[in-house]
Every structure is written in structure tokens, then in C-alpha cells.
Design an enzyme around this catalytic site. Structure first.
Site, PDB file in Angstrom:
ATOM      1  N   ASP A  17       0.816  -1.215   0.000  1.00 23.61           N
ATOM      2  CA  ASP A  17       0.000   0.000   0.000  1.00 23.61           C
ATOM      3  C   ASP A  17       0.849   1.264   0.000  1.00 23.61           C
ATOM      4  O   ASP A  17       0.648   2.166  -0.828  1.00 23.61           O
ATOM      5  CB  ASP A  17      -0.929   0.019   1.219  1.00 23.61           C
ATOM      6  CG  ASP A  17      -2.001  -1.054   1.141  1.00 23.61           C
ATOM      7  OD1 ASP A  17      -1.837  -2.006   0.354  1.00 23.61           O
ATOM      8  OD2 ASP A  17      -2.996  -0.950   1.879  1.00 23.61           O
ATOM      9  N   ARG A  97      -0.305   5.995  17.180  1.00 24.51           N
ATOM     10  CA  ARG A  97      -0.444   6.998  16.126  1.00 24.51           C
ATOM     11  C   ARG A  97       0.101   8.377  16.495  1.00 24.51           C
ATOM     12  O   ARG A  97       0.714   9.043  15.648  1.00 24.51           O
ATOM     13  CB  ARG A  97      -1.909   7.104  15.687  1.00 24.51           C
ATOM     14  CG  ARG A  97      -2.494   5.816  15.114  1.00 24.51           C
ATOM     15  CD  ARG A  97      -1.503   5.048  14.286  1.00 24.51           C
ATOM     16  NE  ARG A  97      -2.080   3.889  13.609  1.00 24.51           N
ATOM     17  CZ  ARG A  97      -1.389   2.804  13.326  1.00 24.51           C
ATOM     18  NH1 ARG A  97      -0.120   2.711  13.701  1.00 24.51           N
ATOM     19  NH2 ARG A  97      -1.938   1.810  12.677  1.00 24.51           N
ATOM     20  N   ASP A 126      -7.761   5.513  12.028  1.00 23.81           N
ATOM     21  CA  ASP A 126      -6.380   5.995  11.967  1.00 23.81           C
ATOM     22  C   ASP A 126      -6.238   7.295  11.186  1.00 23.81           C
ATOM     23  O   ASP A 126      -5.401   8.140  11.517  1.00 23.81           O
ATOM     24  CB  ASP A 126      -5.466   4.922  11.376  1.00 23.81           C
ATOM     25  CG  ASP A 126      -5.037   3.900  12.406  1.00 23.81           C
ATOM     26  OD1 ASP A 126      -5.163   4.179  13.614  1.00 23.81           O
ATOM     27  OD2 ASP A 126      -4.575   2.818  12.013  1.00 23.81           O
ATOM     28  N   SER A 180      -6.371  -8.032   7.872  1.00 19.95           N
ATOM     29  CA  SER A 180      -5.386  -6.957   7.985  1.00 19.95           C
ATOM     30  C   SER A 180      -4.779  -6.956   9.377  1.00 19.95           C
ATOM     31  O   SER A 180      -5.484  -7.173  10.367  1.00 19.95           O
ATOM     32  CB  SER A 180      -6.071  -5.613   7.711  1.00 19.95           C
ATOM     33  OG  SER A 180      -5.188  -4.543   7.933  1.00 19.95           O
TER      34      SER A 180
END
Length: 402
Positions: A17, A97, A126, A180
Site C-alpha cells: 500500500d 499513532r 487511523d 489486515s
């Protein structure tokens, strides 16, 4: 639009990605791309990301080991609050994050970039966490979120784009991935694809950090954790750095089947999602922390903390780590931890963790007061007046109702 961006710092994993994003950014914005890869203890080699970035022509590449900072400055402050989102989730993805975002902004400032980019999709949390952090740290930064802009909205299209531009494709990414995964030193999560039906039990193949509880050792494992001012500092008497300590607890918890969670949660963007989480060390740690608080925190302080915890956890989950309200709550929480020092003994056994002992030089536990034997410090007759005063409003209410 492309003329507005000259240089962008991309949060880069080296996977399919973000490698496609790297090429797409150059094509779409005709800009220079700087890559940033953070080692947060995800358990896999990150140096290949450097080779991949070099192969794709990136000239400025940042790869940084942030494990100690992650645990010391983000995980431990969160655990002082005993933070659980919706009562059970230990916020493993959420708490990573803000650190990634912080370093991206710092790198952007250092290299003179005018934009940052991430690979989060337009359906998840996210994107919000990254961008709220970016703007909190640099209100003028430009943010690029490719998943909200491009038309590469399927795995097939991503692979076709990669093949057209000679971007290496990991063998296991051809076709639909079973689920994922996101990982760091605190946890590993799995969601999507094979896990999307909340009625279907997750297969054992989903789990990678914990043995199945039924396969864990038949003999309990006892462990002692020392705390100083609310933070763990030693395991079984051995002082360890924050990252090393969490690594040790991950090993102990994982070997005993501790820390599995199958959760349907409420995303900030409005939908419900199902995730499988493994947080072995964190599950042990939160039990230990509550254990040491039980003898060192005053009742009022403890109950106030518990009232505020859901709000604090929600702020982290929603992405407001750098907000003034989170910082205000952190100041209150840290104040409460001044005397949270001592040792907790825990029993790990087949998926469960139990506090079986606790001691502290700051203990508020008074055997003289709670003993069932004769004592000279507590007059039981005092309780009569205490109860009558607390019952007064109830008695008046009952009489008024007549």
C-alpha cells in the site's frame, strides 16, 4: 493541485500500500517524497523498508527505533490511567499513532517539507488520529490521504498499479489477504476479510503472540512487578528499561495464553467493526497496576480516576492525544500516582491473570483497623451515628411519600 506540494513526508512501512502511495504521490503531485519508517516493536525487520525506498528512488530515508520512547512517553502514561476503551480494549493501535505523527511533523520541519501523508483508509479511525495529531502540532501543514483521493479502491487495482510501475509485490499480497494486521510492542490486531462476520469464531491461525489458553502450561507462573510512582520498573527483581520490561511481560503473558480479545467496537467515524487483539504484556500490566493502586490510592482519588477513565480512553481512541483536555486529565492522573510505589505478585494461568499479593512502603492498608480480632483504634459504636446521618434523607423521603 500538484503545484501546491513540493515535498512530502510519507509514513512508510515498505508494504504494498505505502509503496504504491509513494509512486502515486510523485505522479499526482510531482513532488519529492521523504519516507519515514518507525520501529515501534512490531516484531518484524524494518530495514527492508530502506532498501525498498532506495529502489523506488527515495533520496531522504528516515528509519528510527522509537520503542523506548513509545513505551515510556505514551504507553506508560496511558496505563497510569488504567485506560480501557469500551471497558475492554487496551488501545494498542490508538496509542501508537500520536508518536508516528509527532516524528513525521518533526522530520517535515527538519527537511523543509510542506506536507505529510499516511496510508490510512477513509473508513477507519487511523486517518482521524494521524490528522488530528498533525494539525495539533503544525496547524499549517498540508495533509495528503491517498485513500480518500485516488481510484485505486481495491486490492486488484493496487496490484495492477504496482505491476505497471515495477513495484515489487509481496507474494502473500497477491489476491485477497485473509485479514489486515497492525502490530507494535503493546499489541497486535487483526481485522477484516475472514473476521468480518462477528458470529464466526476466529481461527487459531489468527493469533501470533499468545498460545491458546487450553494449550498453556498446566502449572501457574508467578511473577512480581515493582512500581515507582505508577510506572513499572522491574520484573522479578530485575530492573528493566520500559521497552525491555514490556517485552518481558509480553513473553510471560503470551506463554500463558493471556491477553486475547475478540471485540466489536464503535469506530469514531460511526460504524461498528470487529477486531481480534492480543495484548499479553498489557493485560498483565493493567492487572498489576490496579493491584498496587488498591493499597496506595485513597478511595476518593481511586473512584475519581475510575470515573474519568472512560473519557480519557475515548480521547485516545478518537485521536485527541495532543488535545488540552487529554493533557489536563494526564496532569490529574499523574498527580494521583505520586505514592503508587511497591510490588505486586501475580499468578498467570491458562489465559487468566490474578493479583495474589501486594505490598508498599506507601500502603494505606491498616491491619489494626480491619482485623476481626480485638483492636484499640476503631470504636464500632461510631458507625451508628454515621449510618443514621447517611440514612436521614432516605427516612425523610419515605415519610413524605407517606
Amino acid at each position: 493541485m500538484s503545484a501546491q506540494i513540493k515535498k512530502v513526508v510519507l509514513a512508510y512501512s515498505g508494504g504494498l500500500d505505502t509503496s504504491v502511495i509513494l509512486k502515486w504521490l510523485r505522479q499526482t503531485y510531482d513532488c519529492e517524497v521523504v519516507t519515514f519508517t518507525a520501529d515501534l516493536g512490531q516484531g518484524e525487520e524494518i530495514e527492508p523498508a530502506r532498501a525498498k525506498a532506495e529502489m523506488l528512488g527515495v533520496k531522504e530515508i528516515f528509519i528510527e527505533d522509537l520503542r523506548e520512547e513509545f513505551v515510556r512517553d505514551f504507553v506508560f502514561p496511558m496505563f497510569r490511567a488504567n485506560a480501557l476503551y469500551e471497558g475492554v480494549y487496551l488501545l494498542g493501535t490508538s496509542i501508537a499513532r500520536p508518536l508516528i505523527s509527532k516524528r513525521q511533523i518533526e522530520i517535515a520541519r527538519a527537511v523543509g517539507a510542506d506536507a505529510v501523508a499516511h496510508g490510512a483508509t477513509g473508513k477507519g479511525n487511523d486517518q482521524v488520529r494521524f490528522e488530528l495529531s498533525y494539525y495539533a502540532l503544525n496547524p499549517d501543514i498540508k495533509v495528503i490521504a491517498p485513500w480518500r483521493e485516488w481510484d485505486l479502491n481495491s486490492r486488484t487495482k493496487l496490484i495492477r498499479f504496482a505491476e505497471e510501475h515495477q513495484i515489487p509485490i509481496p507474494r502473500d499480497k497477491r489476491g485477497e489477504a485473509p485479514f489486515s494486521v497492525d502490530a507494535n510492542l503493546l499489541h497486535i490486531s487483526a481485522e477484516g476479510k475472514a473476521l468480518e462476520d462477528p458470529w464466526e469464531e476466529a481461527g487459531e491461525y489468527v493469533y501470533s503472540r499468545t498460545v491458546a489458553p487450553e494449550d498453556a502450561p498446566d502449572k501457574p507462573r508467578y511473577v512480581e512487578i515493582d512500581f515507582e510512582k505508577g510506572d513499572p520498573v522491574a520484573v522479578d527483581g530485575e530492573r528493566l528499561s520500559p521497552a525491555a520490561l514490556l517485552t518481558r511481560l509480553n513473553e510471560l503473558g503470551g506463554a500463558n495464553g493471556i491477553g486475547r480479545l475478540d471485540l466489536v467496537e464503535n469506530r469514531f467515524v460511526g460504524m461498528k467493526s470487529r477486531g481480534i487483539y492480543e495484548t499479553p504484556g498489557g493485560t498483565v500490566l493493567i492487572a498489576a497496576h490496579r493491584g498496587i493502586e488498591s493499597i496506595t490510592l485513597d478511595r476518593g482519588a481511586m473512584h475519581l480516576k475510575d470515573e474519568l477513565m472512560p473519557r480519557y480512553a475515548e480521547l485516545i481512541y478518537f485521536g485527541f492525544w495532543f488535545s488540552p483536555e487529554r493533557e489536563m486529565l494526564q496532569a490529574l492522573i499523574d498527580k494521583s500516582q505520586e505514592n503508587v510505589t511497591g510490588t505486586v505478585r501475580l499468578k498467570l494461568y491458562k489465559g487468566s491473570v490474578s493479583v495474589v499479593g501486594r505490598k508498599s512502603p506507601q500502603s494505606l492498608y491498616s491491619l489494626d483497623h480491619v482485623t476481626f480480632e480485638e483492636d484499640t483504634v476503631y470504636d464500632q459504636r461510631d458507625a451508628a451515628g454515621f449510618i443514621k446521618l447517611n440514612a436521614l434523607r432516605l427516612r425523610l423521603l419515605n415519610r413524605q411519600r407517606g
